[in-house]
Structure formats: C-alpha cells, structure tokens
Design a protein around this motif. Structure first.
Motif, mmCIF file in Angstrom:
data_model
loop_
_atom_site.group_PDB
_atom_site.id
_atom_site.type_symbol
_atom_site.label_atom_id
_atom_site.label_comp_id
_atom_site.label_asym_id
_atom_site.label_seq_id
_atom_site.Cartn_x
_atom_site.Cartn_y
_atom_site.Cartn_z
ATOM 1 N N ILE A 8 0.834 -1.210 0.000
ATOM 2 C CA ILE A 8 0.000 0.000 0.000
ATOM 3 C C ILE A 8 0.865 1.255 0.000
ATOM 4 C CG2 ILE A 8 -1.606 1.332 1.424
ATOM 5 C CD1 ILE A 8 -2.805 -1.430 2.252
ATOM 6 N N THR A 9 1.904 1.264 0.818
ATOM 7 C CA THR A 9 2.764 2.451 0.905
ATOM 8 C C THR A 9 3.529 2.681 -0.390
ATOM 9 O OG1 THR A 9 2.950 2.153 3.291
ATOM 10 C CG2 THR A 9 4.609 3.539 2.249
ATOM 11 N N VAL A 10 4.009 1.624 -1.016
ATOM 12 C CA VAL A 10 4.712 1.772 -2.298
ATOM 13 C C VAL A 10 3.748 2.252 -3.382
ATOM 14 C CG1 VAL A 10 5.863 0.470 -4.138
ATOM 15 C CG2 VAL A 10 6.603 0.201 -1.760
ATOM 16 N N LEU A 11 2.517 1.746 -3.384
ATOM 17 C CA LEU A 11 1.524 2.233 -4.358
ATOM 18 C C LEU A 11 1.225 3.717 -4.132
ATOM 19 C CD1 LEU A 11 -1.024 -0.730 -4.517
ATOM 20 C CD2 LEU A 11 0.505 0.054 -6.336
ATOM 21 N N LEU A 12 1.085 4.106 -2.867
ATOM 22 C CA LEU A 12 0.865 5.519 -2.545
ATOM 23 C C LEU A 12 2.036 6.370 -3.019
ATOM 24 C CD1 LEU A 12 -0.638 7.853 -1.093
ATOM 25 C CD2 LEU A 12 0.588 7.168 0.990
ATOM 26 N N CYS A 13 3.245 5.923 -2.739
ATOM 27 C CA CYS A 13 4.439 6.681 -3.133
ATOM 28 C C CYS A 13 4.562 6.765 -4.656
ATOM 29 C CB CYS A 13 5.682 6.067 -2.513
ATOM 30 S SG CYS A 13 5.753 6.315 -0.719
ATOM 31 N N ALA A 14 4.203 5.686 -5.352
ATOM 32 C CA ALA A 14 4.229 5.713 -6.817
ATOM 33 C C ALA A 14 3.223 6.722 -7.356
ATOM 34 C CB ALA A 14 3.943 4.317 -7.374
ATOM 35 N N LEU A 15 2.043 6.745 -6.760
ATOM 36 C CA LEU A 15 1.016 7.709 -7.169
ATOM 37 C C LEU A 15 1.482 9.141 -6.927
ATOM 38 C CD1 LEU A 15 -2.065 7.803 -8.102
ATOM 39 C CD2 LEU A 15 -2.512 8.253 -5.695
ATOM 40 N N LEU A 16 2.118 9.384 -5.789
ATOM 41 C CA LEU A 16 2.620 10.721 -5.473
ATOM 42 C C LEU A 16 3.751 11.131 -6.409
ATOM 43 C CD1 LEU A 16 2.576 10.491 -1.588
ATOM 44 C CD2 LEU A 16 1.052 11.860 -3.024
ATOM 45 N N CYS A 17 4.647 10.196 -6.718
ATOM 46 C CA CYS A 17 5.740 10.497 -7.657
ATOM 47 C C CYS A 17 5.196 10.791 -9.050
ATOM 48 C CB CYS A 17 6.731 9.339 -7.714
ATOM 49 S SG CYS A 17 7.778 9.217 -6.255
ATOM 50 N N PHE A 18 4.195 10.014 -9.477
ATOM 51 C CA PHE A 18 3.569 10.268 -10.773
ATOM 52 C C PHE A 18 2.929 11.655 -10.791
ATOM 53 C CE2 PHE A 18 -0.260 10.146 -13.435
ATOM 54 C CZ PHE A 18 0.326 9.906 -14.666
ATOM 55 N N SER A 19 2.229 11.996 -9.717
ATOM 56 C CA SER A 19 1.588 13.299 -9.619
ATOM 57 C C SER A 19 2.617 14.427 -9.672
ATOM 58 C CB SER A 19 0.784 13.375 -8.317
ATOM 59 O OG SER A 19 0.280 14.665 -8.110
ATOM 60 N N ALA A 20 3.678 14.299 -8.888
ATOM 61 C CA ALA A 20 4.724 15.331 -8.880
ATOM 62 C C ALA A 20 5.392 15.428 -10.245
ATOM 63 C CB ALA A 20 5.753 15.027 -7.799
ATOM 64 N N GLY A 21 5.599 14.289 -10.878
ATOM 65 C CA GLY A 21 6.193 14.287 -12.220
ATOM 66 C C GLY A 21 5.316 14.998 -13.234
#
Length: 117
Positions: A8-21
């Motif tokens: 869950i945390t890695v999925l959240l972090c991936a979503l946040l990185c995608f958003s920031a990107g």
C-alpha cells in the motif's frame, strides 16, 4: 500485515511520484487545471517538491514527528484535491479518492505493523 503495509505504501508513493512528475513535465496542462479549480499557479512547483519530500519521509520512516507531518500534509492536500474536483464536477475525483484510501490504509497499517523509530 507487514506485506500489505509495504504494498500500500509503495503504491501511494508511486502515485505521489507520478503526480509530482506530471506537475513538472506537463506544467501547462496542470496550470490550466489549477486555474479552473481556482488555485494559484505559483504553488505547482512547491507542491511537487513537497510530494517528493513526503515520499522520502514515508519510505525512510526515521523521524516520528516528520512522518506524522508528512501524513498530515498529504491528507490535507488530497482532501483539498478531492473537494476541488467534486466542486468543479470534472470527473477527476476518483484519483484523489484512491489516493485518500491508500494514504489512510498506509497510515493505519504503518501504526500497527511498524512503529516509527
């Protein structure tokens, strides 16, 4: 539970990185969306940096107050995004809803599974 927390945390972090990107790479598109929602456009780059900093804090988890602040900041950011998308009725609230679900799950699993040092 430990595996669920990390997935869950890695999925959240991936979503946040995608958003920031997206904030950085598609700046003009993001700017037009921020204008539609009534937000200032000067906040786009600082918001991208804060999201990436929150990802680092959530993955490292060394400082309890910092982890709590990261979760709190992300919670308010996601709630604001959810409210803005619902208000302008653009149909994009589902991404914010998924992010909110991941954030809350990560927070509560993290408190059960891996206490902050």
């Amino acid at each position: 539970m430990k595996y669920a927390y990390w997935v869950i945390t890695v999925l959240l972090c991936a979503l946040l990185c995608f958003s920031a990107g997206m904030y950085i790479v598609k700046y003009s598109d993001v700017t037009s969306e921020f204008i539609k929602m009534g937000f200032p456009t000067w906040i786009i780059y600082p918001l991208a940096v804060c999201k990436l900093a929150a990802v680092a804090v959530l993955l490292i988890r060394k400082n309890k107050p910092l982890v709590e602040w990261a979760y709190a900041g992300l919670f308010f950011n996601i709630m604001l995004a959810l409210g803005a998308h619902v208000t302008i009725a653009d149909g994009e609230q589902w991404g914010a809803l998924v992010a909110l679900l991941l954030l809350l799950s990560s927070y509560f699993f993290g408190r059960k599974v891996r206490p902050v040092v």
